[in-house]
Design a protein around this motif. Structure first.
Motif, PDB file in Angstrom:
ATOM      1  N   THR A 390       0.847  -1.187   0.000  1.00  0.00           N
ATOM      2  CA  THR A 390       0.000   0.000   0.000  1.00  0.00           C
ATOM      3  C   THR A 390       0.882   1.235   0.000  1.00  0.00           C
ATOM      4  N   LYS A 392       0.700   5.649   0.497  1.00  0.00           N
ATOM      5  CA  LYS A 392      -0.006   6.881   0.824  1.00  0.00           C
ATOM      6  C   LYS A 392       0.741   8.028   0.161  1.00  0.00           C
ATOM      7  N   GLU A 394       0.418  12.483  -1.042  1.00  0.00           N
ATOM      8  CA  GLU A 394      -0.322  13.741  -0.932  1.00  0.00           C
ATOM      9  C   GLU A 394       0.512  14.888  -1.494  1.00  0.00           C
ATOM     10  N   ALA A 414      -4.658  13.067   2.037  1.00  0.00           N
ATOM     11  CA  ALA A 414      -3.794  11.992   1.519  1.00  0.00           C
ATOM     12  C   ALA A 414      -4.649  10.911   0.875  1.00  0.00           C
ATOM     13  N   THR A 416      -4.654   6.843  -0.630  1.00  0.00           N
ATOM     14  CA  THR A 416      -3.996   5.547  -0.519  1.00  0.00           C
ATOM     15  C   THR A 416      -4.218   4.735  -1.785  1.00  0.00           C
TER      16      THR A 416
END
Length: 419
Positions: A390, A392, A394, A414, A416
């Motif tokens: 995964t 994340k 931003e 953010a 994911t």
């Protein structure tokens, strides 16, 4: 999108309708879904094939181990100057590395309307797809050529069909629907299956030329993807590898991009580029917006390297990260220096936050300069469950650089992604 019911129509009526149209000369490539549509066939005994819409035609001969399947130039116009390697991105339609090369021409869009495209070898046209961006305007056409059973050359895009393709001999079957086949702006498509013999050098059509491929070859599979179930593993091979040696050498020397009149060659192997850039355990490669299908590319993300200058890193961003859609390049650090700022994607291997700042550039096949739209922005990314799958990410607007924006932290904006 309005919905048209699927319907079978006679080829003459369908192509007559299609021929009324000149569609857009420069849509940047047929979407993955359309090309993957191909001539959907299933083996019926060993002597004939049946397309998805019921057309029965003789089986094509096997390719065997032959690779030199193309013996004729598909484009001969003197304005043809280079070939863009595999892996080009143009988000959101091509967020992931494109599985086809591109023809580059030193000509205006008006001049390109007159460029002819020819059959690259002996074989068969097995499908023509007509794409309508406006039902009151002409269609653009995508041609599938097969030199033999296992190999297809898709995305041979033209605005007008030759007479032989407009009025093919032999059995044909056409169906039209509202399916855009992965193409932005298409409101109706018509798919015609056939098995029309052609020879190298036969005219296919004129104008609208951009895509060169993709090549589908069921004899091979591309390996290395973190999530191979997301990919057509027999699709995305270098089209140059299927030409006779002399033509392959000529086209290899043309691999690169054009910055105005300046040719910028790709000098890093593989010269033809690649669509597979995943590196397991790092952030490099393809990332998917959760629950979104693989096709279209629009919601997704790719953290990769440029197809012409692979030393340049590229954020290829679809529509899911606020304020950050598009393709954004940077010059990465290739050695970890402890700052976690502007690292090459392959160096991001743990669960810490990494930052990218004003090194984001406006890159056009050569030395880039700072992109004025992002001079005071930073991008944060993290694999919170590293080395699992995964991510994340931003875009933030601190008005400063990564070094002075510490401590870095994500906000509720953010997004994911997952492998």
């Amino acid at each position: 999108m309005s919905t048209f019911s699927n319907r079978n129509v006679a080829l003459v009526a369908a192509l007559g309708m299609l021929a009324q149209a000149p569609a857009l000369a420069f849509h940047l490539g047929l979407g993955n879904a359309a090309a993957a549509e191909g001539a959907k066939v299933v083996n019926k005994a060993n002597s004939e094939y049946m397309s998805a819409d019921g057309l029965v035609v003789p089986a094509l001969p096997s390719c065997g181990s032959n690779m030199a399947l193309f013996n004729s130039p598909p484009v001969t116009d003197p304005s043809f100057v280079s070939i863009a390697p595999l892996g080009h991105v143009f988000p959101p339609g091509h967020t992931f590395p494109a599985d086809h090369a591109y023809y580059n021409f030193n000509a205006s869009s008006t001049a390109l309307l007159g460029i002819n495209q020819y059959s690259p070898g002996n074989g068969w046209v097995t499908q023509i797809v007509a794409l309508y961006y406006d039902l009151s305007a002409p269609a653009s056409y995508v041609i599938t050529f097969q030199p033999c059973l296992e190999v297809k050359l898709d995305n041979m895009s033209v605005n007008t069909l030759s007479s032989a393709l407009l009025h093919p001999t032999g059995p044909t079957s056409t169906s039209c629907s509202s399916d855009n086949l992965g193409n932005e702006g298409v409101i109706q498509s018509c798919v015609t299956n056939m098995e029309l013999p052609v020879k190298g050098g036969d005219l296919f059509g004129t104008g609208g030329l951009v895509d060169f491929g993709p090549i589908e070859d069921s004899r091979f599979q591309i390996s290395g993807f973190v999530n191979p179930s997301r990919h057509d593993l027999d699709r995305g091979f270098c089209p140059l590898n299927y030409f006779t040696p002399a033509l392959k050498a000529t086209y290899t020397a043309m691999l690169g991009g054009n910055n105005g009149s300046t040719f910028i060659p790709r000098t890093v192997a593989p010269l033809c580029g690649t669509i597979m850039q995943d590196i397991p355990g790092t952030v490099q490669g393809d990332w998917y917006y959760p629950s979104a299908p693989t096709i279209p590319d629009n919601p997704h993300l790719a953290l990769i390297h440029h197809n012409v200058a692979p030393s340049t890193g590229t954020f290829s961003v679809g529509a899911s990260i606020p304020g950050f859609a598009g393709s954004h390049d940077f010059y990465p650090k290739t050695t970890a220096d402890g700052t976690r700022i502007n690292y090459d994607f392959s160096l991001v291997t743990d669960n810490q936050i990494y930052c990218y700042d004003t090194i984001l550039i406006d890159f056009v096949f050569g030395a880039g300069t700072a992109d004025p739209n992002f001079t005071a922005d930073i991008v944060l990314l993290q694999m919170p469950d590293a080395p699992l799958n995964t991510l994340k990410i931003e875009l933030q607007h601190p008005g400063t650089t990564c070094a002075t924006a510490v401590p870095w932290s994500f906000t509720s904006s953010a997004v994911t992604f997952e492998r």
